[in-house]
Design an enzyme around this catalytic site. Sequence first.
Site, PDB file in Angstrom:
ATOM      1  N   ASN A 121       0.837  -1.196   0.000  1.00  0.00           N
ATOM      2  CA  ASN A 121       0.000   0.000   0.000  1.00  0.00           C
ATOM      3  C   ASN A 121       0.875   1.250   0.000  1.00  0.00           C
ATOM      4  OD1 ASN A 121       0.554  -0.969   2.638  1.00  0.00           O
ATOM      5  ND2 ASN A 121      -1.049   0.302   3.525  1.00  0.00           N
ATOM      6  N   ILE A 122       0.388   2.264  -0.716  1.00  0.00           N
ATOM      7  CA  ILE A 122       1.125   3.515  -0.881  1.00  0.00           C
ATOM      8  C   ILE A 122       0.192   4.655  -0.507  1.00  0.00           C
ATOM      9  CG2 ILE A 122       2.370   4.996  -2.506  1.00  0.00           C
ATOM     10  CD1 ILE A 122       2.988   2.457  -4.163  1.00  0.00           C
ATOM     11  N   GLU A 123       0.475   5.282   0.633  1.00  0.00           N
ATOM     12  CA  GLU A 123      -0.417   6.325   1.148  1.00  0.00           C
ATOM     13  C   GLU A 123       0.075   7.717   0.776  1.00  0.00           C
ATOM     14  OE1 GLU A 123      -0.921   5.440   5.329  1.00  0.00           O
ATOM     15  OE2 GLU A 123      -2.115   3.650   4.859  1.00  0.00           O
ATOM     16  N   GLU A 132      -3.128  -4.504  -3.180  1.00  0.00           N
ATOM     17  CA  GLU A 132      -3.679  -5.362  -4.231  1.00  0.00           C
ATOM     18  C   GLU A 132      -3.681  -4.648  -5.572  1.00  0.00           C
ATOM     19  OE1 GLU A 132      -4.833  -4.774  -1.224  1.00  0.00           O
ATOM     20  OE2 GLU A 132      -6.160  -6.349  -0.490  1.00  0.00           O
ATOM     21  N   CYS A 188     -10.338  -4.660   0.182  1.00  0.00           N
ATOM     22  CA  CYS A 188     -11.430  -3.703   0.396  1.00  0.00           C
ATOM     23  C   CYS A 188     -12.399  -3.780  -0.785  1.00  0.00           C
ATOM     24  CB  CYS A 188     -10.875  -2.287   0.555  1.00  0.00           C
ATOM     25  SG  CYS A 188     -10.372  -1.535  -1.015  1.00  0.00           S
ATOM     26  N   CYS A 214     -10.992  -2.713  -4.198  1.00  0.00           N
ATOM     27  CA  CYS A 214     -10.073  -3.721  -4.747  1.00  0.00           C
ATOM     28  C   CYS A 214     -10.837  -4.937  -5.257  1.00  0.00           C
ATOM     29  CB  CYS A 214      -9.039  -4.144  -3.711  1.00  0.00           C
ATOM     30  SG  CYS A 214      -7.767  -2.893  -3.463  1.00  0.00           S
TER      31      CYS A 214
HETATM   32  N1  THU Z   1      -5.155  -1.605   2.600  1.00  0.00           N
HETATM   33  C1  THU Z   1      -4.603  -2.393   1.640  1.00  0.00           C
HETATM   34  O1  THU Z   1      -3.552  -2.065   1.064  1.00  0.00           O
HETATM   35  N2  THU Z   1      -5.204  -3.570   1.340  1.00  0.00           N
HETATM   36  C2  THU Z   1      -6.265  -4.078   2.027  1.00  0.00           C
HETATM   37  O2  THU Z   1      -6.701  -5.177   1.711  1.00  0.00           O
HETATM   38  C3  THU Z   1      -6.888  -3.315   3.108  1.00  0.00           C
HETATM   39  C4  THU Z   1      -6.399  -1.920   3.272  1.00  0.00           C
HETATM   40  C5  THU Z   1      -4.467  -0.373   2.969  1.00  0.00           C
HETATM   41  C6  THU Z   1      -5.113   0.917   2.577  1.00  0.00           C
HETATM   42  C7  THU Z   1      -4.513   1.865   3.582  1.00  0.00           C
HETATM   43  O3  THU Z   1      -3.241   2.266   3.120  1.00  0.00           O
HETATM   44  C8  THU Z   1      -4.313   1.014   4.829  1.00  0.00           C
HETATM   45  O4  THU Z   1      -4.321  -0.336   4.382  1.00  0.00           O
HETATM   46  C9  THU Z   1      -5.382   1.198   5.898  1.00  0.00           C
HETATM   47  O5  THU Z   1      -6.643   1.083   5.353  1.00  0.00           O
END
Ligand code: THU
Length: 131
Positions: A44-46, A57, A88, A91
């Site tokens: 994940n990249i925020e 994903e 989520c 995704c």
């Molecule tokens: N996140 C994912 O990368 N994949 C998931 O299946 C659930 C949530 C990330 C999004 C965000 O960066 C962090 O987790 C918290 O929601």
Amino acid sequence: MTAAQRRLVQRARRARLRALASYSHFLVGAALETERGRIYTGCNIENASYGLSVCAERVAIFKALSEGERKFKRLAVVADTDRLTPPCGACRQIIWEFCGNTEIVLANLKGKSSVARMRTLLPKPFDASLL
Ligand code: THU
């Protein structure tokens, strides 16, 4: 888990460590296996503008698609939660569009895992067949 599933989980686990999750501190790794056995990983990249964050994903899927891959066998998702972390809603829609009823392997860092098909995670999908 089969050897192939274990290998994919291992790759997702490693990818998770590259997560850019300074806001949620929730690190997620994903690994996508193509029909031919190649593996593409994602984390994940925020972003400071939270809504622009992208899940692990989708990063893995878009990396694979942009490299020309079109057929996928399974996707692994790893997070550090006791209850396994599923993809989520956004995704799930993307996975359905590009991977169809693919195998989804969820795992945590303690060795707990589960395997399911996308159809069970997204029972009534909206897709091109309805357009
Ligand atoms: N996140 C994912 O990368 N994949 C998931 O299946 C659930 C949530 C990330 C999004 C965000 O960066 C962090 O987790 C918290 O929601």
